[in-house]
Design a protein around this motif. Structure first.
Motif, mmCIF file in Angstrom:
data_model
loop_
_atom_site.group_PDB
_atom_site.id
_atom_site.type_symbol
_atom_site.label_atom_id
_atom_site.label_comp_id
_atom_site.label_asym_id
_atom_site.label_seq_id
_atom_site.Cartn_x
_atom_site.Cartn_y
_atom_site.Cartn_z
ATOM 1 N N UNK A 2 59.188 109.777 -119.197
ATOM 2 C CA UNK A 2 57.821 109.516 -119.644
ATOM 3 C C UNK A 2 57.815 108.695 -120.939
ATOM 4 N N UNK A 6 56.374 104.973 -121.849
ATOM 5 C CA UNK A 6 55.548 104.827 -123.040
ATOM 6 C C UNK A 6 55.999 103.636 -123.887
ATOM 7 N N UNK A 9 55.285 100.285 -122.131
ATOM 8 C CA UNK A 9 53.866 99.917 -122.254
ATOM 9 C C UNK A 9 53.549 99.368 -123.637
ATOM 10 N N UNK A 10 54.048 100.054 -124.647
ATOM 11 C CA UNK A 10 53.769 99.626 -126.022
ATOM 12 C C UNK A 10 54.365 98.251 -126.318
ATOM 13 N N UNK A 13 52.468 95.588 -124.431
ATOM 14 C CA UNK A 13 51.167 95.368 -125.076
ATOM 15 C C UNK A 13 51.348 94.563 -126.368
ATOM 16 N N UNK B 361 43.105 92.271 -121.144
ATOM 17 C CA UNK B 361 43.808 93.363 -121.829
ATOM 18 C C UNK B 361 43.125 94.715 -121.634
ATOM 19 N N UNK B 364 44.595 96.207 -118.630
ATOM 20 C CA UNK B 364 45.940 96.679 -118.967
ATOM 21 C C UNK B 364 45.854 98.054 -119.650
ATOM 22 N N UNK B 365 44.909 98.178 -120.578
ATOM 23 C CA UNK B 365 44.780 99.432 -121.336
ATOM 24 C C UNK B 365 44.261 100.567 -120.469
ATOM 25 N N UNK B 367 44.990 100.969 -117.356
ATOM 26 C CA UNK B 367 46.186 101.439 -116.630
ATOM 27 C C UNK B 367 47.042 102.288 -117.576
ATOM 28 N N UNK B 368 47.195 101.782 -118.812
ATOM 29 C CA UNK B 368 48.004 102.511 -119.803
ATOM 30 C C UNK B 368 47.423 103.898 -120.062
ATOM 31 N N UNK B 371 48.431 106.105 -117.167
ATOM 32 C CA UNK B 371 49.872 106.405 -117.174
ATOM 33 C C UNK B 371 50.223 107.323 -118.355
ATOM 34 N N UNK B 372 49.643 107.006 -119.534
ATOM 35 C CA UNK B 372 49.985 107.779 -120.734
ATOM 36 C C UNK B 372 49.189 109.081 -120.842
ATOM 37 N N UNK B 373 48.249 109.270 -119.925
ATOM 38 C CA UNK B 373 47.396 110.477 -119.862
ATOM 39 C C UNK B 373 46.697 110.741 -121.198
ATOM 40 N N UNK B 426 41.009 100.148 -127.039
ATOM 41 C CA UNK B 426 42.297 99.628 -126.555
ATOM 42 C C UNK B 426 43.452 100.073 -127.460
ATOM 43 N N UNK B 427 43.276 99.860 -128.750
ATOM 44 C CA UNK B 427 44.359 100.179 -129.690
ATOM 45 C C UNK B 427 44.510 101.692 -129.874
ATOM 46 N N UNK B 430 46.675 102.672 -126.818
ATOM 47 C CA UNK B 430 48.073 102.237 -126.938
ATOM 48 C C UNK B 430 48.772 102.894 -128.136
#
Lengths: 146, 434
Positions: A2, A6, A9-10, A13, B361, B364-365, B367-368, B371-373, B426-427, B430
């Motif tokens: 996981x 992470x 992705x970072x 981005x 973007x 993209x975020x 989706x993030x 995925x990152x829950x 967004x930020x 992330x």
């Protein structure tokens, strides 16, 4: 697992953001160059300049009609037509400039960049009232009609 | 120059005292508060001028400044007990202030260069917002006559009243005032974004968020257009970040402050009324869901205190108007060609170079986020962004005005209001640690 997703992705981005920031700066550079050029030339403010000579004649006048030689099927949404009209509105405050009912008032402002057409209209209107012609604008006072 | 600084310093002080009244004794000064003070102060200035205008019937520069200084004294006395008990403490380092200061100085420089290119803003910006301010300034007791002209209805008056504050200080109609207000809000929005992000993510991500927002060509373009959009974007961001903080750690004072800022958001323009109401109801629903109903009352009080002025403004506009060209054509919603055109335009906006890659973007975020829950109170802001966008898509299609023109003239500006909040979300997604 996981945490590796992470990190991916970072990093992804971060890479995209940095790319877009650099790209955006380059996109705007020509605009900045033009702006700096203007700054060096010390250009004077010129918006609505053609309506400024009307101010002394319209002192204490509440409403004036407005017409233009441009035609449009949808005038409210036509920028070419609305732009000089809105300049006239701003310059002539507190006089209200009415585009929708131009012939309801004693005064009429007629805007047209074609000087020959303006002269022609001046000739037609001079028998009905006082006509003053300025740079691209005509002021008609129908004093004798009322 | 000195007058200009004074015209900004006095609202800044007002914002500071209001903040101290809300935050109480244990007040630690955060980076975000510097930029909160500016907007809060200018927003309250507009409110003071509005009530002076209503009760005195006309604008007198000296009278406005006098009433304002009196209000400032009252605020000072209200917050005096807090000021006397504890010295101010800061929750940010000198290094971070220096970095943010350099970035904001660059943003201010870029905005100033662009403002010089368009000293009167966009072609209809000054004819709408500055026209109103000019009418307030020049027409004495006759100022409500401006609403007889159908183009001058529809929007609340915050921006013209802020411009009027600047003109009252100079006692003349200076072109620099609307230009400077645009630049102040452009810079403050970036500062507010960095300050707000810093509370949730690392300083690196917060600064990167601010730099990204400032680099978007549409952002600087709108910031220097002298429209109310940059002011509305600032207040929507302010309300959103305060709402997030409030929902994370609810208290009566933060509820009231959030309500107050939502009220100020509603006084900027018609789009921001919709945004404020949407956010207001989303917060209430969230509070009810979490069983925190006791905070609804202070939130409502804060909101109504300011929002009542919007109702008064609307009364003036309706009372003095004689004709309204803005209509809604509901059967338009069934016209599939209109939906097709709107869809085409939305796609063009998504890939427009002027938006600097913001909208791709966003996907993209999203989706993030999945995925990152990342869950929690940030969902309120995502719901707000989605609902606002859907609402305005319906409004565009249902409008009686020519759709192509309406989309070209105002779609960018409608979604621009959301841009700072979108960058914030967004930020947050992330940069937030799981």
């Amino acid at each position: 697992m996981k945490s590796s997703i992470d990190i991916i992705f970072r990093f992804l981005f971060l890479f995209i953001i940095v790319f877009f920031i650099i790209y955006n700066i380059f996109v705007q550079l020509p605009t900045f160059k033009v702006s700096l050029h203007h700054f060096k030339k010390h250009q004077k403010l010129s918006i609505g300049r053609e309506f400024v000579p009307l101010i002394p004649f319209l002192k204490d006048v509440s409403w004036v009609g407005y017409q233009t030689c441009l035609n449009s099927s949808d005038p409210l949404t036509d920028a070419d037509l609305m732009q000089p009209y809105q300049q006239a509105q701003f310059i002539l405050v507190p006089t209200i400039v009415d585009y929708y009912h131009p012939f309801d008032y004693r005064y009429l402002v007629f805007q047209c960049s074609d000087i020959h057409l303006l002269r022609k209209i001046q000739g037609q209107l001079s028998s009905k009232g006082t006509v003053r012609i300025f740079d691209g604008v005509l002021l008609f006072d129908r004093k004798r009609d009322l | 120059m000195i007058m200009g600084l004074l015209a900004l310093l006095i609202p800044g002080l007002t914002g500071y005292y209001i903040l101290r009244c809300f935050k109480g004794r244990r007040y630690s000064f955060e980076l975000m508060d510097i930029f909160l003070m500016v907007g809060l102060g200018l927003g309250i200035s507009a409110q003071i001028i509005f009530y002076v205008l209503i009760f005195s019937g006309h604008i007198d520069c000296a009278f406005i400044i006098g009433v304002y200084l009196l209000s400032l004294c009252v605020l000072f006395l209200c917050s005096y007990r807090y000021l006397s008990k504890q010295l101010l403490s800061f929750s940010f380092s000198f290094r971070s202030v220096l970095i943010v200061g350099v970035i904001l100085a660059l943003v201010a420089l870029a905005a100033s260069i662009l403002a010089v290119l368009r000293p009167w803003g966009d072609w209809d910006g000054w004819s709408y917002w500055n026209y109103r301010a000019s009418f307030f300034f020049k027409s004495g007791h006759d100022w409500p006559r401006m609403f007889q002209l159908n183009m001058q209805q529809q929007h609340p008056w915050m921006l013209p009243l802020i411009i009027l504050w600047g003109w009252a200080f100079y006692a003349s109609q200076r072109t620099i005032v609307p230009m400077a207000i645009g630049i102040i809000f452009t810079v403050s929005t970036v500062g507010l974004l960095i300050g707000a992000l810093k509370k949730h993510v690392s300083f690196f991500w917060a600064v990167l968020g601010g730099v990204f927002l400032a680099s978007i060509p549409m952002y600087l373009l709108q910031g220097t257009s002298q429209y109310a959009d940059i002011v509305a974007a600032y207040f929507i961001l302010l309300s959103s970040v305060l709402a997030l903080d409030f929902l994370k750690s609810p208290s009566v004072s933060s509820a009231a402050l959030t309500g107050l800022c939502l009220g100020l958001t509603a006084t900027v323009k018609d789009n921001s009324i919709v945004a404020a109401l949407l956010l207001f109801f989303l917060i209430i629903m969230r509070l009810r869901k979490r069983g925190l109903g006791i905070f609804i009352k202070p939130l409502c009080w804060g909101f109504i205190t300011i929002a009542v002025s919007v109702v008064l403004m609307r009364c003036f506009e309706v009372f003095y108007s004689y004709h309204n060209t803005y209509g809604v054509f509901l059967p338009g919603l069934l016209d599939w060609h209109k939906w097709y055109l709107t869809g085409q335009f939305v796609w063009k906006t998504l890939i427009n170079i002027l938006w600097g890659g913001l909208w791709p973007l966003v996907f993209f975020c999203l989706i993030a986020k999945r995925v990152r829950r990342i869950k929690g109170e940030i969902d309120v802001l995502i719901q707000f962004i989605a609902l606002y966008t859907i609402f305005y898509l319906f409004i565009f299609v249902a409008s009686a005005l020519r759709l192509e023109w309406l989309l070209t003239a105002s779609f960018d500006r409608t979604v621009f209001l959301l841009a700072p909040v979108v960058v914030f979300v967004m930020f947050y997604i992330i940069g937030k640690k799981e």
